[in-house]
Structure formats: C-alpha cells, structure tokens
Design an enzyme around this catalytic site. Sequence first.
Site, PDB file in Angstrom:
ATOM      1  CD  GLU A  74      15.743  12.530  -6.921  1.00  0.00           C
ATOM      2  OE1 GLU A  74      15.581  11.525  -7.637  1.00  0.00           O
ATOM      3  OE2 GLU A  74      15.292  13.657  -7.221  1.00  0.00           O
ATOM      4  CG  HIS A  77       9.915  13.275  -6.441  1.00  0.00           C
ATOM      5  ND1 HIS A  77      10.375  12.451  -7.447  1.00  0.00           N
ATOM      6  CD2 HIS A  77       8.812  13.895  -6.935  1.00  0.00           C
ATOM      7  CE1 HIS A  77       9.585  12.575  -8.499  1.00  0.00           C
ATOM      8  NE2 HIS A  77       8.631  13.435  -8.226  1.00  0.00           N
ATOM      9  CG  HIS A 139      10.092  11.580 -14.612  1.00  0.00           C
ATOM     10  ND1 HIS A 139       9.533  10.368 -14.295  1.00  0.00           N
ATOM     11  CD2 HIS A 139      10.340  12.193 -13.421  1.00  0.00           C
ATOM     12  CE1 HIS A 139       9.451  10.235 -12.982  1.00  0.00           C
ATOM     13  NE2 HIS A 139       9.926  11.340 -12.440  1.00  0.00           N
ATOM     14  CG  HIS A 250       6.391  27.384 -23.407  1.00  0.00           C
ATOM     15  ND1 HIS A 250       5.486  26.350 -23.386  1.00  0.00           N
ATOM     16  CD2 HIS A 250       6.248  28.008 -22.206  1.00  0.00           C
ATOM     17  CE1 HIS A 250       4.838  26.325 -22.237  1.00  0.00           C
ATOM     18  NE2 HIS A 250       5.277  27.342 -21.504  1.00  0.00           N
ATOM     19  CG  HIS A 308       3.915  28.326 -15.206  1.00  0.00           C
ATOM     20  ND1 HIS A 308       2.744  28.895 -15.640  1.00  0.00           N
ATOM     21  CD2 HIS A 308       4.645  28.087 -16.333  1.00  0.00           C
ATOM     22  CE1 HIS A 308       2.747  29.008 -16.953  1.00  0.00           C
ATOM     23  NE2 HIS A 308       3.891  28.514 -17.404  1.00  0.00           N
TER      24      HIS A 308
END
Length: 337
Positions: A74, A77, A139, A250, A308
Amino acid sequence: MNFKRLVMFATVLTFGLIMLGAYVRLSDAGLGCPDWPGCYGKLTPSHAAADIAAAVQQQGGDHGPVSIPKAWKEMVHRYIASFLGLLIISIAVMAWRKRDELKQSPVLATALVGVVCLQGAFGAWTVTLLLKPAIVTGHLIGGMSVLGLLTWLWLRQTTAARTVSPPRDSQRLVWLARLGLLVVCAQIILGGWVSTNYAAVVCTDFPTCQGSYWPTMEFNHAFHIVRELGETPDGKLLNVASLTAIHFTHRMGAIVVTAVLLTLALALWRTPGRQALALKVAGVLTLQIAMGIGNVVFHLPLWLAVLHNGGAALLLVTLILVNYRLASHRVIPHAGV
C-alpha cells in the site's frame, strides 16, 4: 529532462501505477495501512511495526487486511503516486514557461494537475471510507483519466518526420473512433465495478455463467452507488444474484466493445494509410478478450487479473491514439499511422 521526455516518463509511470494499484487491490492490501497519508501516522511500515503487530494480533493473524507485507504494498503505491503528482505539477509549470517554444496551450497540462489532485483525494477516501465500491471505482476512473490525458499530451509532442497530405477520413470513421473510445471507457468503469465488488469469481465457467447463458440476476442493488462494500443500501448482505448481475453486465459490455472495435478496425483497414492503426486495435482487443476469458477459466489468478487491468489501460491508450491520429491527420512515415 526536456518536456517531451518528461511527459513520456510520466505516461509510462502512470501505466505502471495503474497496474500496481490493481495488484494492491486484488491482493487485498488496500487497507494494509488503514489511515492516510502515513501508515499508522508513520512514514513507513517499518516505523509502524508495533502498531501493525498489534493490529495483526487483534485480527487473529496476518490473513486479515493488515500485515507488514500488505502495508508495504500500500505504501509503495502511495510513494509512487506522490512522485507522479510532483511530476505532473512540473509538467504544468514547464508547459506555462515554454508555451511559446512549444507553440501549445498549457491548458491541458494545467487540467492534469486538477485531475491528479482529485485522484489523490479519491486515494485518501478509498482508505478512510473503508473501500466503498463507488470510491474505489472512482479512484480507478481517476487513474485512467490521468493516463488518457497524459497520453494525449504526449502525442501532441510527437512530430512526424515529414508532413503528407492527410487521407480523406470520412466523418463516419471519425465518429466510429469516438464511439469506440466511449464504449471502452464505459467497459473500464464496468470492469472496475466488478473488481471493487469482488464479483469476478461469481461466474467460474465460460461462455456460460453458473451453467446458464442467462443466470439468475438481481439488478435492484447491483448498481446502487451509495452503499458499503458487500452490502445493500439498507445494510443487508449483497446476495449472489446481485454479484452475478454485476459480472454478467460486464460480459455483455465486452460483446458491445468487441462489435464496435472490430467494426472500427475493419473501417481503418479499408482506409489508405490506416492499416497499422487497424492492426493495433484488433491486436490489443484480442489480447484483452483472451485475458478476460482466462481470468474466468483459471479462477482469477492474481498475475492474470493484474494484466487484465493493464490490458484495459492499453486499450484506452490505443483508442486515444486512433482518435488523435484521425483528428490531427498526422502520418508517420514507414509506420502507416
């Protein structure tokens, strides 16, 4: 570093950051440090080791949301995101100072600063509001928006070795490219909604879902924006039928995207000087479809799920490239675009 290289570096870094963000989210490390901007008020997880150890003991082991490895994921990032923010501010400053030399308006670079500030706010809310699907999806949208704007800015810095008479792109082709970009953006948002609601594993077979081509679905709560993770707006648990609706929508979106982009690729292929663009669209689309199917068939392996997400970003960049080329009528010699 000159302006073009700085923009190029920021664009590539943003692409990598999007994939790193996907890795953090998919490895359940989003709450590795449950405060912001530090980790338990400290600069690094090492400085917060005692607090993290207490949290691990309270949650009954390091399989919960908090652990030293998850905290580092975390925070790394966050460190890179902060560095990217400084880069984008530098780009905006240079855009204003060199606006006469670049012969470009600095408005786009300035708008990027606003977008990245909003993205930073979404990053903070992601943690402080405990991974609410709407915030986490926002986000993701912010990250893709930064990538898209940087890509357009980077393309503006590229100049062809020579200028040739532009091909007579029909208005239909231009509008088809815009439609392609629109459906890709919509599909990215749907994909983000699948990921943030952890609905990717609700269908483990393909082309069917739960053994049916039209499984049982519940749409009342599936796309309700204001709610907690895994819950309906009234606080009840989100059922499997709702998660199935998210996942299956989706998939239906993927069919629409495939139809539009294949039509675009065919139209580009038939236009003189646009064959290379057609191959790019078809190639990236094929790769993304293959990875999407692979995620279902192989039960969402972490590395493939991250790729992906990267494929979605690459597809976005490709459609921005197509729209830019059709808008600017630039043709790079020996490349066909």
